[in-house]
Design a protein around this motif. Structure first.
Motif, short mmCIF file in Angstrom:
data_model
loop_
_atom_site.label_atom_id
_atom_site.label_comp_id
_atom_site.label_asym_id
_atom_site.label_seq_id
_atom_site.Cartn_x
_atom_site.Cartn_y
_atom_site.Cartn_z
N GLN A 86 0.65 -1.08 0.05
CA GLN A 86 0.42 -0.23 -0.40
C GLN A 86 0.82 1.12 -0.03
O GLN A 86 1.51 1.55 1.35
CB GLN A 86 -1.06 -0.31 1.24
CG GLN A 86 -2.45 0.85 1.59
CD GLN A 86 -2.76 1.26 2.40
OE1 GLN A 86 -2.75 0.62 3.39
NE2 GLN A 86 -3.71 1.67 2.98
N VAL A 87 0.89 2.24 -0.85
CA VAL A 87 1.35 3.10 -1.10
C VAL A 87 0.22 4.46 -1.27
O VAL A 87 -0.97 4.34 -1.30
CB VAL A 87 2.17 3.30 -2.11
CG1 VAL A 87 2.98 2.19 -2.56
CG2 VAL A 87 1.67 3.23 -3.31
N SER A 88 0.72 5.50 -1.60
CA SER A 88 -0.18 7.19 -1.18
C SER A 88 -0.39 7.21 -2.26
O SER A 88 0.73 7.02 -3.52
CB SER A 88 0.58 8.21 -0.64
OG SER A 88 1.67 8.23 -1.46
N LYS A 89 -1.71 8.07 -2.87
CA LYS A 89 -1.59 8.53 -4.13
C LYS A 89 -0.72 9.13 -4.49
O LYS A 89 -0.06 8.94 -6.28
CB LYS A 89 -2.83 8.94 -3.93
CG LYS A 89 -4.62 8.69 -3.21
CD LYS A 89 -4.65 7.47 -4.38
CE LYS A 89 -6.20 7.08 -4.05
NZ LYS A 89 -6.14 6.42 -3.00
N GLU A 90 0.07 10.38 -3.90
CA GLU A 90 0.86 10.88 -4.87
C GLU A 90 2.11 10.06 -5.31
O GLU A 90 2.39 9.97 -6.50
CB GLU A 90 1.77 11.60 -3.32
CG GLU A 90 1.02 13.18 -2.53
CD GLU A 90 -0.20 12.22 -2.15
OE1 GLU A 90 -1.80 13.25 -1.42
OE2 GLU A 90 0.14 11.48 -1.04
N LEU A 91 2.16 8.98 -4.66
CA LEU A 91 3.66 8.03 -5.41
C LEU A 91 3.08 7.36 -5.95
O LEU A 91 3.79 6.88 -7.60
CB LEU A 91 4.40 6.72 -4.22
CG LEU A 91 5.14 6.24 -4.80
CD1 LEU A 91 6.43 6.69 -5.60
CD2 LEU A 91 6.08 5.14 -3.40
N GLU A 92 1.65 6.82 -6.32
CA GLU A 92 0.96 6.49 -7.32
C GLU A 92 1.18 7.36 -8.25
O GLU A 92 1.34 6.35 -9.97
CB GLU A 92 -0.15 5.81 -7.14
CG GLU A 92 -0.41 4.88 -6.17
CD GLU A 92 -1.49 3.81 -6.23
OE1 GLU A 92 -2.73 3.95 -7.36
OE2 GLU A 92 -2.46 3.45 -5.29
N THR A 93 1.00 8.42 -8.27
CA THR A 93 1.10 9.26 -9.99
C THR A 93 2.40 9.73 -10.42
O THR A 93 2.56 9.90 -11.44
CB THR A 93 0.25 11.18 -8.95
OG1 THR A 93 0.95 11.47 -8.03
CG2 THR A 93 -1.51 10.82 -8.72
N GLU A 94 3.75 8.96 -9.57
CA GLU A 94 4.67 9.24 -10.21
C GLU A 94 5.39 8.49 -10.68
O GLU A 94 5.34 6.98 -10.07
CB GLU A 94 6.05 10.07 -9.24
CG GLU A 94 5.25 11.39 -8.33
CD GLU A 94 5.65 12.07 -8.75
OE1 GLU A 94 6.30 12.17 -10.28
OE2 GLU A 94 5.39 13.14 -9.00
N ARG A 95 5.05 7.73 -12.08
CA ARG A 95 4.26 6.52 -11.92
C ARG A 95 5.69 6.32 -12.67
O ARG A 95 6.34 4.52 -12.59
CB ARG A 95 3.86 6.50 -13.70
CG ARG A 95 2.70 7.23 -13.72
CD ARG A 95 1.51 6.44 -13.18
NE ARG A 95 0.93 5.32 -13.39
CZ ARG A 95 0.97 4.33 -12.85
NH1 ARG A 95 0.18 3.99 -11.18
NH2 ARG A 95 0.33 2.81 -12.92
N ALA A 96 7.11 6.18 -12.51
CA ALA A 96 8.03 5.88 -13.11
C ALA A 96 8.82 5.77 -11.39
O ALA A 96 10.04 4.76 -11.54
CB ALA A 96 9.45 7.35 -13.94
N TRP A 97 8.36 5.91 -11.29
CA TRP A 97 9.10 7.06 -9.47
C TRP A 97 8.32 4.59 -8.71
O TRP A 97 8.63 4.05 -8.17
CB TRP A 97 8.94 7.33 -8.22
CG TRP A 97 9.47 8.32 -8.66
CD1 TRP A 97 10.33 8.85 -9.81
CD2 TRP A 97 9.76 9.96 -7.91
NE1 TRP A 97 11.29 9.57 -9.40
CE2 TRP A 97 10.31 10.93 -8.67
CE3 TRP A 97 8.66 10.39 -7.15
CZ2 TRP A 97 10.54 12.07 -8.01
CZ3 TRP A 97 9.30 11.40 -6.92
CH2 TRP A 97 9.50 12.56 -7.16
N TYR A 98 6.87 4.93 -8.80
CA TYR A 98 6.40 4.00 -8.87
C TYR A 98 6.62 2.15 -9.31
O TYR A 98 6.82 1.05 -8.25
CB TYR A 98 4.65 4.35 -9.44
CG TYR A 98 3.72 2.91 -8.68
CD1 TYR A 98 3.48 3.15 -6.94
CD2 TYR A 98 2.52 2.62 -9.18
CE1 TYR A 98 2.69 2.32 -6.92
CE2 TYR A 98 1.67 1.81 -8.57
CZ TYR A 98 2.11 1.62 -7.90
OH TYR A 98 0.86 0.70 -6.90
N GLN A 99 7.18 2.53 -10.44
CA GLN A 99 7.68 1.80 -11.43
C GLN A 99 8.65 0.85 -10.38
O GLN A 99 9.34 -0.06 -10.58
CB GLN A 99 8.00 1.53 -13.04
CG GLN A 99 8.60 0.32 -13.57
CD GLN A 99 7.19 -0.66 -14.17
OE1 GLN A 99 6.34 -0.07 -14.73
NE2 GLN A 99 7.46 -1.84 -13.35
#
Length: 214
Positions: A166-179
């Motif tokens: 589970q992560v924050s919405k902020e991290l999910e929106t940073e797609r390259a970082w999320y990957q």
């Protein structure tokens, strides 16, 4: 010099190896993670002499001290080379007992962030979950750059398949970082279940719905 003094001298020698590597391979913003970690590791190993009862235990403990220093020196050299040399795309580097991983991307052609994924607890504070920290350092060569950090919750329940993360919405929106977060967990031997990756249209749906959550 008795055995305890000799063992202390070994730990001091290991610290010299550590400090020499830190002087030779500057890692900027990553040092706020690595320097405390390795010193804590040496402090822990230095205390093993008090529970050492046999020659075999002594051999294992002294080897662990020497290996910790040598591995740390090797790690710093690898990360420095990852960031400063032209070479194939660098992998995630594993730190210690798979509780931290670091990926330093090459900055030869243009500046790229460095990623640090580390476990903060053993799951005792959150039943069924462990707290991790995912940090993105935008200016890796700058020791003053503390990066952007995100809290990541990882399930510690028995899972037959991928582990829920589970992560924050902020991290999910940073797609390259999320990957990169996904790649970091894979490097640590954890197969994560990240909702935003398995549902790539999630944010497009939210935008068309006026930003409402699913």
């Amino acid at each position: 010099m008795d055995l305890a003094d000799r063992y202390r001298a070994l730990v001091d020698g290991a610290l010299l190896v550590v400090e020499s590597a830190e002087d030779a391979y500057k890692l900027g913003g990553v040092d706020r993670f690595l320097k405390p970690w390795v010193r804590g590791r040496l402090d822990l190993l230095g205390g093993l002499i008090h529970s050492c009862d046999t020659a075999r235990q002594l051999a294992e403990d002294t080897r662990a001290v020497a290996r910790a220093a040598a591995d740390y020196s090797d790690l710093r050299e690898q990360l420095f080379s990852d960031a400063h040399h032209t070479r194939p795309e660098p992998p995630w580097r594993i730190v210690g007992q798979k509780t931290m991983a670091i990926r330093a991307q090459s900055g030869v052609l243009f500046r790229q962030p460095t990623f640090v994924l580390r476990r903060l607890d053993n799951g005792a504070n959150v039943p069924g979950g462990a707290t991790w920290d995912f940090t993105v350092i935008s200016k890796p060569s700058d020791p003053a750059d503390e990066g952007t950090s995100f809290v990541v919750m990882v399930s510690t329940s028995d899972n037959k398949g991928p582990v829920p993360v589970q992560v924050s919405k902020e991290l999910e929106t940073e797609r390259a970082w999320y990957q990169q977060l996904q790649y970091g967990f894979y490097a640590l031997g954890i197969t994560p279940f990240l909702t935003g990756i398995y549902d790539p249209d999630r944010h497009r749906k939210q935008a068309s719905d006026g930003g409402l959550s699913d």
